[in-house]
Write a protein that holds these residues in place. Sequence first.
Motif, PDB file in Angstrom:
ATOM      1  N   LEU A   9      47.621  89.782 -22.287  1.00  0.00           N
ATOM      2  CA  LEU A   9      47.383  88.595 -22.361  1.00  0.00           C
ATOM      3  C   LEU A   9      47.412  87.662 -21.542  1.00  0.00           C
ATOM      4  O   LEU A   9      48.660  87.355 -21.190  1.00  0.00           O
ATOM      5  N   ASN A  10      46.555  86.631 -21.063  1.00  0.00           N
ATOM      6  CA  ASN A  10      46.743  85.767 -20.175  1.00  0.00           C
ATOM      7  C   ASN A  10      47.412  84.368 -21.180  1.00  0.00           C
ATOM      8  O   ASN A  10      46.551  83.781 -21.824  1.00  0.00           O
ATOM      9  N   ASP A  11      48.557  84.075 -21.184  1.00  0.00           N
ATOM     10  CA  ASP A  11      48.986  82.934 -22.003  1.00  0.00           C
ATOM     11  C   ASP A  11      49.213  81.635 -21.363  1.00  0.00           C
ATOM     12  O   ASP A  11      50.204  80.879 -21.558  1.00  0.00           O
ATOM     13  N   ASN A  12      48.476  81.335 -20.142  1.00  0.00           N
ATOM     14  CA  ASN A  12      48.288  80.011 -19.767  1.00  0.00           C
ATOM     15  C   ASN A  12      47.617  79.065 -20.849  1.00  0.00           C
ATOM     16  O   ASN A  12      46.794  79.401 -21.243  1.00  0.00           O
ATOM     17  N   ASN A  13      48.097  78.050 -20.884  1.00  0.00           N
ATOM     18  CA  ASN A  13      47.595  76.732 -21.590  1.00  0.00           C
ATOM     19  C   ASN A  13      47.308  77.156 -23.079  1.00  0.00           C
ATOM     20  O   ASN A  13      46.541  76.980 -23.802  1.00  0.00           O
TER      21      ASN A  13
ATOM     22  N   SER B 209      44.218  72.482 -29.057  1.00  0.00           N
ATOM     23  CA  SER B 209      43.297  73.684 -28.632  1.00  0.00           C
ATOM     24  C   SER B 209      42.833  73.025 -27.337  1.00  0.00           C
ATOM     25  O   SER B 209      42.910  71.801 -27.041  1.00  0.00           O
ATOM     26  N   GLN B 210      42.479  73.746 -26.563  1.00  0.00           N
ATOM     27  CA  GLN B 210      41.709  73.838 -25.356  1.00  0.00           C
ATOM     28  C   GLN B 210      40.184  73.686 -25.447  1.00  0.00           C
ATOM     29  O   GLN B 210      39.652  73.511 -24.463  1.00  0.00           O
ATOM     30  N   TRP B 211      39.725  74.086 -26.536  1.00  0.00           N
ATOM     31  CA  TRP B 211      38.372  73.777 -27.082  1.00  0.00           C
ATOM     32  C   TRP B 211      38.021  72.583 -27.623  1.00  0.00           C
ATOM     33  O   TRP B 211      39.013  71.955 -28.171  1.00  0.00           O
TER      34      TRP B 211
ATOM     35  N   ASP C 273      37.497  71.581 -30.687  1.00  0.00           N
ATOM     36  CA  ASP C 273      37.151  71.551 -32.029  1.00  0.00           C
ATOM     37  C   ASP C 273      38.466  70.528 -32.555  1.00  0.00           C
ATOM     38  O   ASP C 273      39.199  69.865 -32.067  1.00  0.00           O
ATOM     39  N   SER C 274      38.405  70.730 -33.782  1.00  0.00           N
ATOM     40  CA  SER C 274      39.434  69.854 -34.605  1.00  0.00           C
ATOM     41  C   SER C 274      40.827  70.153 -33.969  1.00  0.00           C
ATOM     42  O   SER C 274      41.252  71.417 -34.039  1.00  0.00           O
ATOM     43  N   ILE C 275      41.707  69.164 -34.223  1.00  0.00           N
ATOM     44  CA  ILE C 275      43.036  69.257 -33.759  1.00  0.00           C
ATOM     45  C   ILE C 275      44.014  69.509 -35.119  1.00  0.00           C
ATOM     46  O   ILE C 275      43.571  68.861 -36.086  1.00  0.00           O
ATOM     47  N   PHE C 276      44.824  70.543 -34.921  1.00  0.00           N
ATOM     48  CA  PHE C 276      45.526  70.878 -36.252  1.00  0.00           C
ATOM     49  C   PHE C 276      46.065  69.555 -36.805  1.00  0.00           C
ATOM     50  O   PHE C 276      46.832  68.828 -36.221  1.00  0.00           O
ATOM     51  N   ASP C 277      45.864  69.171 -38.093  1.00  0.00           N
ATOM     52  CA  ASP C 277      46.381  68.003 -38.925  1.00  0.00           C
ATOM     53  C   ASP C 277      47.406  68.433 -39.992  1.00  0.00           C
ATOM     54  O   ASP C 277      47.320  68.738 -40.930  1.00  0.00           O
ATOM     55  N   GLY C 278      48.617  69.051 -39.289  1.00  0.00           N
ATOM     56  CA  GLY C 278      49.799  69.349 -40.057  1.00  0.00           C
ATOM     57  C   GLY C 278      51.001  69.334 -39.144  1.00  0.00           C
ATOM     58  O   GLY C 278      51.033  68.788 -38.106  1.00  0.00           O
ATOM     59  N   LYS C 279      51.955  69.900 -39.736  1.00  0.00           N
ATOM     60  CA  LYS C 279      53.316  70.140 -39.115  1.00  0.00           C
ATOM     61  C   LYS C 279      53.799  71.421 -39.105  1.00  0.00           C
ATOM     62  O   LYS C 279      53.391  72.384 -39.880  1.00  0.00           O
ATOM     63  N   VAL C 280      54.472  71.653 -38.018  1.00  0.00           N
ATOM     64  CA  VAL C 280      54.912  73.223 -37.636  1.00  0.00           C
ATOM     65  C   VAL C 280      56.538  73.065 -37.905  1.00  0.00           C
ATOM     66  O   VAL C 280      57.067  72.319 -37.086  1.00  0.00           O
TER      67      VAL C 280
END
Length: 78
Positions: free
Chosen positions: A46-50, A56-58, A60-67
């Motif tokens: 798996l290429n794990d760059n970026n 997201s690198q696309w 689309d919507s950005i995650f609106d939450g907390k990790v």
Amino acid sequence: MSTTEQTHLVTVYDQSGGLPGAISLYVNGALIGSNPMAAGFNLSTLNDNNIWIGRSQWPDSIFDGKVNELRIYDSSLS
């Protein structure tokens, strides 16, 4: 998922039986579903760059939450 309570998500990539393997999703300890991985997919290549958590690198919507916590293991847990 709730917007007021924490949710425990676990994704398991299991290639222990050989390729292609299976992907399983657990929510709060309950298995939600499992599917075979795409043919030829191998986690070790798996290429794990970026790769970001909550971004997201696309376009689309950005995650609106907390990790709260993130753990990655290279073996099975009991």
